[in-house]
Design a protein around this motif. Sequence first.
Motif, PDB file in Angstrom:
ATOM      1  N   UNK A 101     -17.437   2.566 -27.302  1.00 25.48           N
ATOM      2  CA  UNK A 101     -18.354   1.445 -27.239  1.00 25.48           C
ATOM      3  C   UNK A 101     -17.676   0.264 -27.929  1.00 25.48           C
ATOM      4  N   UNK A 102     -17.761  -0.920 -27.351  1.00 16.43           N
ATOM      5  CA  UNK A 102     -17.275  -2.132 -27.994  1.00 16.43           C
ATOM      6  C   UNK A 102     -18.401  -3.152 -27.972  1.00 16.43           C
ATOM      7  N   UNK A 103     -18.712  -3.716 -29.131  1.00 16.73           N
ATOM      8  CA  UNK A 103     -19.764  -4.712 -29.249  1.00 16.73           C
ATOM      9  C   UNK A 103     -19.201  -6.072 -28.850  1.00 16.73           C
ATOM     10  N   UNK A 104     -19.583  -6.584 -27.691  1.00 17.82           N
ATOM     11  CA  UNK A 104     -19.154  -7.905 -27.248  1.00 17.82           C
ATOM     12  C   UNK A 104     -20.336  -8.873 -27.195  1.00 17.82           C
ATOM     13  N   UNK A 105     -21.455  -8.487 -27.779  1.00 15.67           N
ATOM     14  CA  UNK A 105     -22.648  -9.319 -27.792  1.00 15.67           C
ATOM     15  C   UNK A 105     -22.704 -10.225 -29.007  1.00 15.67           C
ATOM     16  N   UNK A 106     -23.856 -10.807 -29.218  1.00 13.36           N
ATOM     17  CA  UNK A 106     -24.073 -11.752 -30.306  1.00 13.36           C
ATOM     18  C   UNK A 106     -24.550 -11.049 -31.574  1.00 13.36           C
ATOM     19  N   UNK A 107     -25.212  -9.912 -31.430  1.00 14.31           N
ATOM     20  CA  UNK A 107     -25.849  -9.233 -32.553  1.00 14.31           C
ATOM     21  C   UNK A 107     -25.032  -8.041 -33.038  1.00 14.31           C
ATOM     22  N   UNK A 108     -25.244  -7.666 -34.295  1.00 13.41           N
ATOM     23  CA  UNK A 108     -24.688  -6.427 -34.834  1.00 13.41           C
ATOM     24  C   UNK A 108     -25.610  -5.276 -34.440  1.00 13.41           C
ATOM     25  N   UNK A 109     -25.034  -4.094 -34.245  1.00 15.33           N
ATOM     26  CA  UNK A 109     -25.807  -2.932 -33.821  1.00 15.33           C
ATOM     27  C   UNK A 109     -25.970  -1.951 -34.967  1.00 15.33           C
ATOM     28  N   UNK A 110     -27.098  -1.225 -34.948  1.00 17.10           N
ATOM     29  CA  UNK A 110     -27.326  -0.151 -35.915  1.00 17.10           C
ATOM     30  C   UNK A 110     -26.859   1.184 -35.379  1.00 17.10           C
ATOM     31  N   UNK A 111     -26.708   1.292 -34.080  1.00 15.25           N
ATOM     32  CA  UNK A 111     -26.277   2.540 -33.463  1.00 15.25           C
ATOM     33  C   UNK A 111     -26.233   2.401 -31.952  1.00 15.25           C
ATOM     34  N   UNK A 112     -25.774   3.456 -31.303  1.00 15.31           N
ATOM     35  CA  UNK A 112     -25.654   3.453 -29.846  1.00 15.31           C
ATOM     36  C   UNK A 112     -26.190   4.761 -29.275  1.00 15.31           C
ATOM     37  N   UNK A 113     -26.578   4.705 -28.018  1.00  7.32           N
ATOM     38  CA  UNK A 113     -27.113   5.865 -27.314  1.00  7.32           C
ATOM     39  C   UNK A 113     -26.302   6.041 -26.033  1.00  7.32           C
ATOM     40  N   UNK A 114     -25.844   7.262 -25.802  1.00  6.87           N
ATOM     41  CA  UNK A 114     -25.104   7.606 -24.596  1.00  6.87           C
ATOM     42  C   UNK A 114     -25.961   8.570 -23.784  1.00  6.87           C
ATOM     43  N   UNK A 115     -26.198   8.246 -22.527  1.00  6.90           N
ATOM     44  CA  UNK A 115     -26.977   9.147 -21.675  1.00  6.90           C
ATOM     45  C   UNK A 115     -26.115   9.590 -20.500  1.00  6.90           C
ATOM     46  N   UNK A 116     -26.167  10.884 -20.236  1.00  5.98           N
ATOM     47  CA  UNK A 116     -25.392  11.483 -19.156  1.00  5.98           C
ATOM     48  C   UNK A 116     -26.371  12.104 -18.174  1.00  5.98           C
ATOM     49  N   UNK A 117     -26.355  11.581 -16.938  1.00  4.58           N
ATOM     50  CA  UNK A 117     -27.222  12.084 -15.879  1.00  4.58           C
ATOM     51  C   UNK A 117     -26.373  12.969 -14.964  1.00  4.58           C
ATOM     52  N   UNK A 118     -26.786  14.205 -14.803  1.00  2.00           N
ATOM     53  CA  UNK A 118     -26.082  15.152 -13.940  1.00  2.00           C
ATOM     54  C   UNK A 118     -26.698  15.084 -12.546  1.00  2.00           C
ATOM     55  N   UNK A 119     -25.895  14.639 -11.563  1.00  2.00           N
ATOM     56  CA  UNK A 119     -26.342  14.553 -10.173  1.00  2.00           C
ATOM     57  C   UNK A 119     -25.568  15.602  -9.378  1.00  2.00           C
ATOM     58  N   UNK A 120     -26.254  16.528  -8.723  1.00  2.00           N
ATOM     59  CA  UNK A 120     -25.537  17.545  -7.948  1.00  2.00           C
ATOM     60  C   UNK A 120     -24.604  16.914  -6.921  1.00  2.00           C
ATOM     61  N   UNK A 121     -23.387  17.427  -6.845  1.00  5.35           N
ATOM     62  CA  UNK A 121     -22.378  16.884  -5.925  1.00  5.35           C
ATOM     63  C   UNK A 121     -22.710  17.267  -4.484  1.00  5.35           C
ATOM     64  N   UNK A 122     -22.334  16.403  -3.566  1.00  9.11           N
ATOM     65  CA  UNK A 122     -22.493  16.681  -2.146  1.00  9.11           C
ATOM     66  C   UNK A 122     -23.861  16.356  -1.585  1.00  9.11           C
TER      67      UNK A 122
END
Length: 177
Positions: A101-122
């Motif tokens: 994660x790289x903060x390129x915004x105007x504000x400082x962050x307290x933390x980050x959230x990563x979400x991984x969605x599993x989509x069946x292939x095919x």
Amino acid sequence: MNEVKDYLMTLLNTINYFSLPDYLVLSCIFLLVLLFFLLSVTFRFNAILATLTFVISIVLLLTSPLIYQKIMESYLKQIDLTLLHNEQLHYDSVYYIEGQFTNVGVLDFRGCVLSVNFIPAGLKKIKQLKYKIKPQFLHIETYKVPLKKLESMEFKLIVPSPKPNTNFTLETKGACY
């Protein structure tokens, strides 16, 4: 009584993700909705103007979550999510996700959230869209590492497959608060 307590705790946890800029953006949107609604009341003797300003206020009210999200993600809380690996390991039914994660915004962050969605292939496009809108297999990882402006944070994540015998395409998204 216990359900009310659970609801209040959930509400308090959600409120902790908001900061002063969040409240300011939401207040501005609310004031715009109120302004156009009051203009429709003011122009009540001119039916065309009253109807137009009332419709604008309703449209602003209905699209306010999208407007809020666009303002926050595009300007104030903008991040650069770089994924180095986002795939299944060859000899195991686990998925390896690595990036930063790289903060390129105007504000400082307290933390980050990563979400991984599993989509069946095919799957066909319509079924893929169904899994994107309403994910059945979702993994969410929260990183409580503060990020100052132009600072980066690397992450590595190993996620077991929700169904070991099924191949999945990963849709990985990130957001910071």
